[in-house]
Design an enzyme around this catalytic site. Structure first.
Site, PDB file in Angstrom:
ATOM      1  N   THR A 241      -7.745  -8.479 -10.371  1.00  7.25           N
ATOM      2  CA  THR A 241      -8.684  -8.597  -9.264  1.00  7.25           C
ATOM      3  C   THR A 241      -9.185 -10.023  -9.084  1.00  7.25           C
ATOM      4  OG1 THR A 241     -10.673  -7.605  -8.280  1.00  7.25           O
ATOM      5  CG2 THR A 241     -10.758  -8.109 -10.629  1.00  7.25           C
ATOM      6  N   GLN A 263     -16.757  -8.943 -10.966  1.00  5.06           N
ATOM      7  CA  GLN A 263     -15.302  -8.815 -10.872  1.00  5.06           C
ATOM      8  C   GLN A 263     -14.616  -9.261 -12.154  1.00  5.06           C
ATOM      9  OE1 GLN A 263     -13.719  -7.197  -8.154  1.00  5.06           O
ATOM     10  NE2 GLN A 263     -15.901  -6.723  -8.035  1.00  5.06           N
ATOM     11  N   HIS A 266     -13.523  -6.673 -14.901  1.00  6.89           N
ATOM     12  CA  HIS A 266     -12.365  -5.796 -14.771  1.00  6.89           C
ATOM     13  C   HIS A 266     -11.313  -6.073 -15.831  1.00  6.89           C
ATOM     14  CE1 HIS A 266     -12.697  -3.309 -11.131  1.00  6.89           C
ATOM     15  NE2 HIS A 266     -13.431  -4.274 -10.617  1.00  6.89           N
ATOM     16  N   GLU A 332      -8.494 -11.675  -2.602  1.00  5.99           N
ATOM     17  CA  GLU A 332      -8.610 -10.227  -2.466  1.00  5.99           C
ATOM     18  C   GLU A 332      -9.984  -9.882  -1.897  1.00  5.99           C
ATOM     19  OE1 GLU A 332      -8.450  -6.251  -5.339  1.00  5.99           O
ATOM     20  OE2 GLU A 332      -8.897  -8.222  -6.199  1.00  5.99           O
ATOM     21  N   HIS A 333     -11.035 -10.402  -2.520  1.00 10.48           N
ATOM     22  CA  HIS A 333     -12.407 -10.213  -2.053  1.00 10.48           C
ATOM     23  C   HIS A 333     -13.002 -11.576  -1.712  1.00 10.48           C
ATOM     24  CE1 HIS A 333     -11.784  -7.009  -5.211  1.00 10.48           C
ATOM     25  NE2 HIS A 333     -12.140  -6.253  -4.180  1.00 10.48           N
ATOM     26  N   ASP A 366     -16.364  -1.751  -3.462  1.00 13.48           N
ATOM     27  CA  ASP A 366     -15.664  -1.019  -4.511  1.00 13.48           C
ATOM     28  C   ASP A 366     -15.997   0.466  -4.490  1.00 13.48           C
ATOM     29  OD1 ASP A 366     -14.323  -3.205  -5.529  1.00 13.48           O
ATOM     30  OD2 ASP A 366     -15.827  -3.651  -7.054  1.00 13.48           O
ATOM     31  N   GLU A 420      29.145  -9.273  23.192  1.00  9.05           N
ATOM     32  CA  GLU A 420      29.002  -9.117  21.741  1.00  9.05           C
ATOM     33  C   GLU A 420      30.252  -8.512  21.100  1.00  9.05           C
ATOM     34  OE1 GLU A 420      25.414  -7.014  20.830  1.00  9.05           O
ATOM     35  OE2 GLU A 420      24.135  -8.720  21.364  1.00  9.05           O
ATOM     36  N   HIS A 425      29.972   0.241  23.145  1.00  9.86           N
ATOM     37  CA  HIS A 425      28.558   0.441  23.498  1.00  9.86           C
ATOM     38  C   HIS A 425      28.420   0.619  25.008  1.00  9.86           C
ATOM     39  CE1 HIS A 425      27.820  -0.883  19.436  1.00  9.86           C
ATOM     40  NE2 HIS A 425      26.499  -0.858  19.587  1.00  9.86           N
TER      41      HIS A 425
END
Length: 436
Positions: A241, A263, A266, A332-333, A366, A420, A425
């Protein structure tokens, strides 16, 4: 304690900043071979491999993997009342936030008789991994299961490591969270093997393969998710984190410090970064960290994280430089605690989730903000998003053309197919055109 990086007077380019931002050395590739062996073991030997892995990594040999419905119901009944109330409120708020992520179906009409419908189809089955190592994460059950349910996923399997303390079963608080959400398919299995089990299924224990796997985990889990990508969809290959705080001299150093600590607890690899144009704030935050870290229950883990190369107090010339640093980091945060939070926010381009103002700590996200806490790490916020209802949805285009609408484009389509060197097609179209 934590390093200080002084960038005042320098004018780094975006490329320079990509090299300057503090990062952990963690690399899931170093465990890729080991994770591959664990996943292969489950594919080849099924439940026996899972039993061996549980005994090796979790210290318990599991005989039955699926948790009985009665055990889930009991876990719900035995939840601490305040924990249950918090989980129920989190479910309500995350449900509301996830509903806002469902794209609307749209219809485009490029010509008369020509219709393109854009619709969003949920996968039919999803797997959720919930860690069970250094902490217990019932909130991750909510954050992963709710968006899947809101998206319309009809079948959800939850896996979490077997706990020796609970007789080889899943932690009861995790079971309680699953029960509150109505999830009755829960398995006591963890690590890379559990990811392999979700991806390929284990028929002998009734575990059917899933289409999408989400949820955080250690390096083995992240490596395994990377390995099975393609067989299934995944949310991300997540690392430790991160929190980055942009603050100026108006910020409260105590609040900045407690948010960095929140944080850092963690994991030893967790990143905690302050970016500011105030040297006084840096000094004050450092003093608060020195005072507060010894007081927290996870002080030893926090101290290692703050002392790591991934954490820093960064001084820059002004808020523009702070924003440039943050956008290069792609946290992340991201927290913004400045005199003019909205002006700073307006310049932010890369962040998993942004928490604006002194009353909006990352901890709120969170648990009870209503936003999702499964977010991109390691700079991936520069090009990807966090978990949401859209993770479980696939956009599909439904095309309907009438005879006249097809005839209108036929000649040009045939010309392109010939250019092409794919004339069949064009012939497939020409065969449908009624000539006078």
């Amino acid at each position: 304690m934590i390093q200080t990086t002084d960038l005042r007077g320098s004018h780094p380019t975006h490329a320079d900043l990509l090299d300057l931002v503090p990062r952990a050395r963690t690399d899931v590739s170093v465990v890729a071979d080991a994770a591959a062996q664990l996943v292969a073991g489950v594919r080849e030997r099924g439940a026996d491999a899972l039993r061996d892995q549980a005994e090796r990594f979790d210290g318990v040999r599991t005989e039955t993997f699926r948790v009985p419905a009665e055990a889930i119901a009991t876990a719900v009944d035995e939840l601490d009342p305040l924990v249950r109330e918090a989980l129920e409120e989190s479910i309500v708020r995350v449900t509301a936030g996830s509903r806002a992520q469902i794209p609307a179906s749209t219809v485009t009409r490029p010509a008369d008789g020509a219709v393109i419908e854009q619709r969003w189809q949920p996968v039919s089955r999803a797997g959720v991994y919930v860690p069970g190592g250094k902490a217990v994460y019932p909130s991750s059950v909510v954050m992963n299961v709710v968006p899947a349910q809101v998206a319309g996923v009809g079948s959800i399997a939850v896996v979490s490591p077997a706990q020796r303390e609970f007789g080889g079963g899943v932690h009861p608080v995790i079971l309680g969270a699953a029960g509150l959400l109505g999830v009755d398919e829960v398995y006591a299995m963890g690590g890379a093997g559990a990811i392999g089990a979700l991806a390929y299924g284990v028929p002998e224990i009734g575990l059917e393969p899933v289409q999408v796997i989400t949820g955080p985990g250690n390096n083995f889990v992240a490596a395994a998710k990377q390995l099975v990508r393609g067989q299934v969809g995944i949310d991300a290959v997540a690392g430790a984190t991160e929190i980055l705080v942009i603050a100026d001299s108006s910020a409260d150093p105590t609040l900045v410090a407690v948010d960095l600590i929140s944080q850092a607890e963690h994991d030893e690899e967790a990143a905690a970064v302050l970016v500011t144009d105030s040297e006084e704030l840096v000094l004050a935050v450092r003093r608060e960290l020195e005072r507060l870290v010894p007081l927290t229950m996870s002080s030893s883990r926090v101290a290692v994280a703050l002392d790591g190369r991934q954490s820093a107090l960064v001084i820059v010339d002004d808020m523009a430089a702070a924003v440039a640093f943050s956008n290069a980091y792609g946290p992340e945060h991201l927290e913004i605690q400045t005199r003019d939070d909205e002006a700073v926010l307006a310049e932010i381009t890369s962040a998993g989730a942004v928490f604006v103002g002194a009353s909006t700590p990352v901890s709120l996200g969170d648990y009870l903000a209503g936003s999702n806490h499964v977010l991109p790490t390691g700079g991936q916020a520069r090009f990807s998003s966090g978990l949401g209802a859209y993770t479980f949805l696939r956009p599909q285009q439904i095309v309907r053309y009438g005879p006249s609408a097809l005839a209108e484009v036929a000649d040009r389509l045939v010309a392109l197919s010939r250019a092409e060197l794919l004339p069949a097609h064009g012939e497939a179209v020409a065969a449908r055109i009624v000539r006078p």
